[in-house]
Scaffold this motif. Structure first.
Motif, PDB file in Angstrom:
ATOM      1  N   LEU A  82       0.837  -1.208   0.000  1.00 30.24           N
ATOM      2  CA  LEU A  82       0.000   0.000   0.000  1.00 30.24           C
ATOM      3  C   LEU A  82       0.869   1.255   0.000  1.00 30.24           C
ATOM      4  CD1 LEU A  82      -2.824  -0.896   2.562  1.00 30.24           C
ATOM      5  CD2 LEU A  82      -2.863  -1.158   0.090  1.00 30.24           C
ATOM      6  N   LEU A  83       1.960   1.211   0.770  1.00 33.07           N
ATOM      7  CA  LEU A  83       2.868   2.364   0.821  1.00 33.07           C
ATOM      8  C   LEU A  83       3.441   2.639  -0.574  1.00 33.07           C
ATOM      9  CD1 LEU A  83       4.549   4.469   2.454  1.00 33.07           C
ATOM     10  CD2 LEU A  83       6.281   2.688   2.765  1.00 33.07           C
ATOM     11  N   VAL A  84       3.892   1.580  -1.237  1.00 32.86           N
ATOM     12  CA  VAL A  84       4.462   1.746  -2.581  1.00 32.86           C
ATOM     13  C   VAL A  84       3.386   2.292  -3.527  1.00 32.86           C
ATOM     14  CG1 VAL A  84       5.501   0.552  -4.549  1.00 32.86           C
ATOM     15  CG2 VAL A  84       6.142  -0.109  -2.224  1.00 32.86           C
ATOM     16  N   GLY A  85       2.179   1.747  -3.444  1.00 26.91           N
ATOM     17  CA  GLY A  85       1.089   2.201  -4.316  1.00 26.91           C
ATOM     18  C   GLY A  85       0.793   3.686  -4.118  1.00 26.91           C
ATOM     19  N   SER A  86       0.735   4.113  -2.865  1.00 30.51           N
ATOM     20  CA  SER A  86       0.448   5.538  -2.587  1.00 30.51           C
ATOM     21  C   SER A  86       1.539   6.426  -3.167  1.00 30.51           C
ATOM     22  CB  SER A  86       0.414   5.804  -1.082  1.00 30.51           C
ATOM     23  OG  SER A  86      -0.771   5.339  -0.540  1.00 30.51           O
ATOM     24  N   ILE A  87       2.786   5.987  -3.017  1.00 32.16           N
ATOM     25  CA  ILE A  87       3.892   6.830  -3.490  1.00 32.16           C
ATOM     26  C   ILE A  87       3.875   6.924  -5.017  1.00 32.16           C
ATOM     27  CG2 ILE A  87       6.422   6.816  -3.745  1.00 32.16           C
ATOM     28  CD1 ILE A  87       6.449   5.860  -0.771  1.00 32.16           C
ATOM     29  N   VAL A  88       3.687   5.807  -5.687  1.00 31.88           N
ATOM     30  CA  VAL A  88       3.659   5.849  -7.152  1.00 31.88           C
ATOM     31  C   VAL A  88       2.497   6.735  -7.616  1.00 31.88           C
ATOM     32  CG1 VAL A  88       3.383   4.459  -9.253  1.00 31.88           C
ATOM     33  CG2 VAL A  88       4.767   3.597  -7.357  1.00 31.88           C
ATOM     34  N   CYS A  89       1.369   6.618  -6.936  1.00 31.33           N
ATOM     35  CA  CYS A  89       0.197   7.418  -7.275  1.00 31.33           C
ATOM     36  C   CYS A  89       0.518   8.921  -7.124  1.00 31.33           C
ATOM     37  CB  CYS A  89      -0.944   7.008  -6.351  1.00 31.33           C
ATOM     38  SG  CYS A  89      -2.498   7.765  -6.749  1.00 31.33           S
ATOM     39  N   GLU A  90       1.137   9.276  -6.003  1.00 39.17           N
ATOM     40  CA  GLU A  90       1.465  10.686  -5.772  1.00 39.17           C
ATOM     41  C   GLU A  90       2.451  11.219  -6.805  1.00 39.17           C
ATOM     42  OE1 GLU A  90       2.952  11.005  -1.750  1.00 39.17           O
ATOM     43  OE2 GLU A  90       0.979  10.452  -0.981  1.00 39.17           O
ATOM     44  N   VAL A  91       3.460  10.403  -7.123  1.00 41.45           N
ATOM     45  CA  VAL A  91       4.468  10.859  -8.085  1.00 41.45           C
ATOM     46  C   VAL A  91       3.806  11.064  -9.459  1.00 41.45           C
ATOM     47  CG1 VAL A  91       6.574  10.182  -9.306  1.00 41.45           C
ATOM     48  CG2 VAL A  91       6.418   9.843  -6.838  1.00 41.45           C
ATOM     49  N   ILE A  92       2.897  10.182  -9.835  1.00 39.92           N
ATOM     50  CA  ILE A  92       2.217  10.335 -11.134  1.00 39.92           C
ATOM     51  C   ILE A  92       1.274  11.550 -11.095  1.00 39.92           C
ATOM     52  CG2 ILE A  92       0.590   9.251 -12.758  1.00 39.92           C
ATOM     53  CD1 ILE A  92       1.856   6.554 -12.107  1.00 39.92           C
ATOM     54  N   GLU A  93       0.640  11.770  -9.946  1.00 40.70           N
ATOM     55  CA  GLU A  93      -0.254  12.941  -9.819  1.00 40.70           C
ATOM     56  C   GLU A  93       0.499  14.248 -10.044  1.00 40.70           C
ATOM     57  OE1 GLU A  93      -2.156  11.833  -5.894  1.00 40.70           O
ATOM     58  OE2 GLU A  93      -3.731  13.075  -6.774  1.00 40.70           O
ATOM     59  N   ASN A 175      12.271   5.696  -0.491  1.00 38.09           N
ATOM     60  CA  ASN A 175      13.403   5.601   0.414  1.00 38.09           C
ATOM     61  C   ASN A 175      13.131   6.412   1.689  1.00 38.09           C
ATOM     62  OD1 ASN A 175      16.041   5.817   1.538  1.00 38.09           O
ATOM     63  ND2 ASN A 175      16.905   5.338  -0.453  1.00 38.09           N
ATOM     64  N   GLU A 176      12.612   7.626   1.475  1.00 38.75           N
ATOM     65  CA  GLU A 176      12.336   8.512   2.609  1.00 38.75           C
ATOM     66  C   GLU A 176      11.227   7.954   3.503  1.00 38.75           C
ATOM     67  OE1 GLU A 176      10.712  12.891   2.510  1.00 38.75           O
ATOM     68  OE2 GLU A 176      12.521  12.672   1.287  1.00 38.75           O
ATOM     69  N   GLU A 177      10.132   7.535   2.870  1.00 37.53           N
ATOM     70  CA  GLU A 177       8.976   7.125   3.677  1.00 37.53           C
ATOM     71  C   GLU A 177       9.182   5.764   4.327  1.00 37.53           C
ATOM     72  OE1 GLU A 177       5.118   8.092   2.411  1.00 37.53           O
ATOM     73  OE2 GLU A 177       5.788   9.856   1.299  1.00 37.53           O
ATOM     74  N   TYR A 178       9.912   4.884   3.671  1.00 38.08           N
ATOM     75  CA  TYR A 178      10.229   3.566   4.240  1.00 38.08           C
ATOM     76  C   TYR A 178      11.076   3.766   5.489  1.00 38.08           C
ATOM     77  CZ  TYR A 178      12.218  -1.218   4.155  1.00 38.08           C
ATOM     78  OH  TYR A 178      12.618  -2.498   4.436  1.00 38.08           O
ATOM     79  N   CYS A 182       6.335   4.900   9.258  1.00 41.42           N
ATOM     80  CA  CYS A 182       5.026   5.394   9.690  1.00 41.42           C
ATOM     81  C   CYS A 182       4.191   4.261  10.269  1.00 41.42           C
ATOM     82  CB  CYS A 182       4.251   5.951   8.503  1.00 41.42           C
ATOM     83  SG  CYS A 182       4.968   7.429   7.891  1.00 41.42           S
ATOM     84  N   GLU A 183       3.174   4.641  11.024  1.00 41.79           N
ATOM     85  CA  GLU A 183       2.240   3.653  11.552  1.00 41.79           C
ATOM     86  C   GLU A 183       1.420   3.054  10.406  1.00 41.79           C
ATOM     87  OE1 GLU A 183       1.998   2.648  14.664  1.00 41.79           O
ATOM     88  OE2 GLU A 183       3.707   3.949  15.062  1.00 41.79           O
ATOM     89  N   ASN A 184       1.032   1.782  10.565  1.00 44.93           N
ATOM     90  CA  ASN A 184       0.174   1.134   9.557  1.00 44.93           C
ATOM     91  C   ASN A 184      -1.075   1.963   9.274  1.00 44.93           C
ATOM     92  OD1 ASN A 184       1.983  -0.890   9.833  1.00 44.93           O
ATOM     93  ND2 ASN A 184       0.480  -2.499  10.232  1.00 44.93           N
ATOM     94  N   ASP A 185      -1.683   2.485  10.344  1.00 48.10           N
ATOM     95  CA  ASP A 185      -2.949   3.215  10.183  1.00 48.10           C
ATOM     96  C   ASP A 185      -2.789   4.393   9.227  1.00 48.10           C
ATOM     97  OD1 ASP A 185      -3.920   1.513  11.985  1.00 48.10           O
ATOM     98  OD2 ASP A 185      -4.283   2.961  13.584  1.00 48.10           O
ATOM     99  N   LYS A 186      -1.661   5.070   9.328  1.00 49.88           N
ATOM    100  CA  LYS A 186      -1.439   6.246   8.473  1.00 49.88           C
ATOM    101  C   LYS A 186      -1.249   5.799   7.016  1.00 49.88           C
ATOM    102  CE  LYS A 186       1.421  10.305   7.650  1.00 49.88           C
ATOM    103  NZ  LYS A 186       1.018  10.217   6.280  1.00 49.88           N
ATOM    104  N   ILE A 187      -0.502   4.721   6.827  1.00 50.46           N
ATOM    105  CA  ILE A 187      -0.258   4.228   5.463  1.00 50.46           C
ATOM    106  C   ILE A 187      -1.585   3.806   4.824  1.00 50.46           C
ATOM    107  CG2 ILE A 187       0.861   2.385   4.116  1.00 50.46           C
ATOM    108  CD1 ILE A 187       3.161   2.523   6.199  1.00 50.46           C
ATOM    109  N   VAL A 188      -2.401   3.101   5.605  1.00 50.06           N
ATOM    110  CA  VAL A 188      -3.707   2.653   5.086  1.00 50.06           C
ATOM    111  C   VAL A 188      -4.594   3.868   4.796  1.00 50.06           C
ATOM    112  CG1 VAL A 188      -5.830   1.420   5.675  1.00 50.06           C
ATOM    113  CG2 VAL A 188      -3.622   0.401   6.221  1.00 50.06           C
ATOM    114  N   ALA A 189      -4.597   4.851   5.688  1.00 50.10           N
ATOM    115  CA  ALA A 189      -5.456   6.041   5.499  1.00 50.10           C
ATOM    116  C   ALA A 189      -5.022   6.827   4.261  1.00 50.10           C
ATOM    117  CB  ALA A 189      -5.411   6.919   6.741  1.00 50.10           C
ATOM    118  N   ASP A 190      -3.718   6.959   4.058  1.00 54.79           N
ATOM    119  CA  ASP A 190      -3.219   7.690   2.876  1.00 54.79           C
ATOM    120  C   ASP A 190      -3.652   6.979   1.592  1.00 54.79           C
ATOM    121  OD1 ASP A 190      -2.036   9.568   4.393  1.00 54.79           O
ATOM    122  OD2 ASP A 190       0.030   8.857   4.124  1.00 54.79           O
TER     123      ASP A 190
END
Ligand code: BTN
Length: 248
Positions: A82-93, A175-178, A182-190
């Motif tokens: 999920l963390l990787v997915g959020s980051i790729v999504c943000e970078v593409i956005e 690299n930075e976010e890994y 962060c807490e699981n809850d935050k990664i899931v919420a993002d």
């Protein structure tokens, strides 16, 4: 999440053609390569997708794998995905593309799939020995070369973008976010904030059955929560999701 490990140095290995960057990264992992070894290939001749599917990998895409050695148990891998997915999504956005996450591991826009993640691992009952994060992004590719449900960044923008910058942005951000642990809850919420099917009617194919319901959330382990017509709440670990009425 696992314990804090400090900033990591990236080692990027660039190839013209490989069967699969995940296969090469796995071979390197078995030989003891360090975390953050990154394998990139211009073309893949046997690119792999989820559930044993092929992943079409022509020139112009961004096909790469990152070797990580997360400290933690297997449950963490779903969160990492999920963390990787959020980051790729943000970078593409950042390219003014309305990218969204789709469970469990896709980055999409309403008109098609832009990127997918395939995490392959070596685990023992107690720990993750290594994880290969395989990422495929349809960057500068004519849509006609891609599967029907896929699209590309160049199709959406009407121009090509610099794939090296895209790669660098994804790696730096991850690299930075890994490292921040962060807490699981935050990664899931993002991830849920960016989800294309939040509170929408979806169908999930799983083990020959199809379950239909409104996706009301994700558990803090990254499982999909569906509310069915009978008002049952169903929690799913895996499956292939389709959004109604779109075919994504
Ligand atoms: C999916 O959506 O099914 C996951 C696709 C993952 C594709 C990437 S491309 C780089 C890496 N090497 C592979 O063989 N697969 C992943």
């Amino acid at each position: 999440m696992g314990q804090k490990r400090g900033p990591a140095e990236l080692k990027i290995l660039h190839y013209d053609s490989l069967e699969s960057t995940n296969t090469t990264a796995r071979r390197l992992a078995e030989k003891g390569a360090p975390e953050w070894t990154v394998v990139v290939s211009e073309v893949q001749t046997k690119g792999r997708g989820r559930n044993g599917r092929n992943w079409i990998s022509p020139r112009g895409g961004l096909w790469f794998s990152i070797l990580l050695r997360p400290v933690g148990t297997v449950e963490y891998l779903r969160i990492l995905q999920l963390l990787v997915g959020s980051i790729v999504c943000e970078v593409i956005e950042d390219y003014q593309i309305p990218a969204r996450t789709k469970w469990p591991n896709d980055i999409v826009v309403e008109s098609g799939k832009l990127a997918g993640i395939l995490i392959e691992t070596k685990v023992t009952p107690l720990q993750v020995v290594y994880a290969i994060i395989g990422l495929g992004v349809n960057v500068n590719i004519d849509e006609a070369l891609l599967p029907e449900e896929a699209t590309s960044i160049s199709t959406l923008l009407g121009r090509s973008i610099d794939r090296d910058i895209l790669l660098q942005n994804i790696l730096e951000q991850l690299n930075e976010e890994y490292d921040q642990q962060c807490e699981n809850d935050k990664i899931v919420a993002d991830w849920w904030d960016k989800c294309i099917h939040r509170n929408r009617l979806v169908q999930v194919d799983i083990e020959g059955k199809t379950i239909q319901g409104v996706n009301t959330g994700l558990s803090n382990l990254g499982q999909l929560i569906l509310k069915t017509k009978q008002a049952d709440l169903i929690v799913l670990d895996e499956g292939t999701l389709r959004i109604n009425p779109s075919q994504l």
